[in-house]
Design a protein around this motif. Sequence first.
Motif, PDB file in Angstrom:
ATOM      1  N   GLU A  50       0.838  -1.194   0.000  1.00 20.92           N
ATOM      2  CA  GLU A  50       0.000   0.000   0.000  1.00 20.92           C
ATOM      3  C   GLU A  50       0.876   1.249   0.000  1.00 20.92           C
ATOM      4  N   TRP A  51       0.524   2.174  -0.888  1.00 17.68           N
ATOM      5  CA  TRP A  51       1.238   3.459  -0.956  1.00 17.68           C
ATOM      6  C   TRP A  51       0.351   4.484  -1.652  1.00 17.68           C
ATOM      7  N   ALA A  52       0.184   5.624  -1.027  1.00 17.99           N
ATOM      8  CA  ALA A  52      -0.513   6.763  -1.622  1.00 17.99           C
ATOM      9  C   ALA A  52      -1.883   6.371  -2.158  1.00 17.99           C
ATOM     10  N   GLY A  53      -2.604   5.539  -1.405  1.00 18.16           N
ATOM     11  CA  GLY A  53      -3.939   5.139  -1.807  1.00 18.16           C
ATOM     12  C   GLY A  53      -3.994   4.017  -2.816  1.00 18.16           C
ATOM     13  N   ILE A  54      -2.836   3.452  -3.184  1.00 23.68           N
ATOM     14  CA  ILE A  54      -2.753   2.370  -4.169  1.00 23.68           C
ATOM     15  C   ILE A  54      -2.525   1.054  -3.437  1.00 23.68           C
ATOM     16  N   ARG A  55      -3.186  -0.018  -3.898  1.00 24.45           N
ATOM     17  CA  ARG A  55      -2.957  -1.353  -3.328  1.00 24.45           C
ATOM     18  C   ARG A  55      -2.534  -2.325  -4.431  1.00 24.45           C
ATOM     19  N   ILE A  56      -1.389  -2.962  -4.221  1.00 24.96           N
ATOM     20  CA  ILE A  56      -0.841  -3.939  -5.161  1.00 24.96           C
ATOM     21  C   ILE A  56      -0.789  -5.285  -4.448  1.00 24.96           C
ATOM     22  N   MET A  57      -1.352  -6.304  -5.045  1.00 20.95           N
ATOM     23  CA  MET A  57      -1.351  -7.643  -4.452  1.00 20.95           C
ATOM     24  C   MET A  57      -0.440  -8.563  -5.255  1.00 20.95           C
ATOM     25  N   THR A  58       0.402  -9.309  -4.559  1.00 18.48           N
ATOM     26  CA  THR A  58       1.285 -10.261  -5.223  1.00 18.48           C
ATOM     27  C   THR A  58       0.759 -11.684  -5.041  1.00 18.48           C
TER      28      THR A  58
END
Length: 341
Positions: free
Chosen positions: A59-67
Amino acid sequence: MQRIFIDPENDRPATRDLPSGVTMPGDLPPPKEVKFHPSEYGSEDASIFFVGTATTIIEWAGIRIMTDPNFLHAGDHVHLGPGVSSTRRTNPAVDLHNLPRIDLVLLSHYHGDHFDQKVETSLRRDLPIITTPHAQSHLTNKDADSFTNVSALDPFTSVMVEVKGTAGPKRRRLRVTAMPGKHVPSHSAVESLNELVNAIPPTNGWMLELGVGDADDATDFVYGYRIYITGDTLMVDELKEIPKRYANKRIDLMLAHLGGTMVPSPALAPLALMVTMDAKQGVQMIRLIQADLTIPIHYDDYEVFASPLDDFKKEVEKAGLEGKVLYLDRGDRFGFTVREA
């Protein structure tokens, strides 16, 4: 360079089949423990939540990345190739249908312990996914039920991820570059046989860079934090190219896939084949990449994992690298700082 777009303001569930009465939460569950890099404590503005296996949420700056989404539970089975299956030992730190909004998926390869059968059925079809050409072909070849927003990268090719809703000279951007990885030993009889029978899928690692760029220049990018995700790989010669390409470039964090996975089963050693790094190879990887910090993941969730985390801890101590490694349990969060450009 390819470009894809994500929209954090599009508040849609990650899954398309939320059970009746279930509402998408606005955030991840509270972490069991929050850990930090000693030099950054108090300034962190981003985080990694460890779900289990190789599944993390960045999570960063309102962004969510899932691996590598894997949300099976203890006792569930995955198919790992012809005649090979494995049982999960652990539960994920959050259930699939309790995920908050997800903006992007990084899928290292098309394998059941990284993209399980429930995930494949449930994920929203237009969710952006970056993966291998092999995985893309499987995900987009499903007649009327294909995934529709899948990008494929070969090693050392990149995609720029544009974040909708941001503009100006410091527009938020992500740069994702595929890194080499090998599930089977290079230049071996096993590799030649696998090319014929396609039993073990090709895999990528990732270099994920969080940063900013000028909205009027599609190529402009200044990174603020760099994360190397190894993917399921052995220590092979192809990896030596990574420190060459990133010479004099800081790699802030490495997420290392360990476990010493043995197929078809550790019980068949020495006849079984190791297809992910064990403890000793994990330490070799730390020395090769020279990241500021390493977090091991993918180490004990399935029966095919033969090299437990305690083995890695012993090898790290033996090598005098304790200050370069941080350990997360499922449900823990690591906080870090994305530097301003």
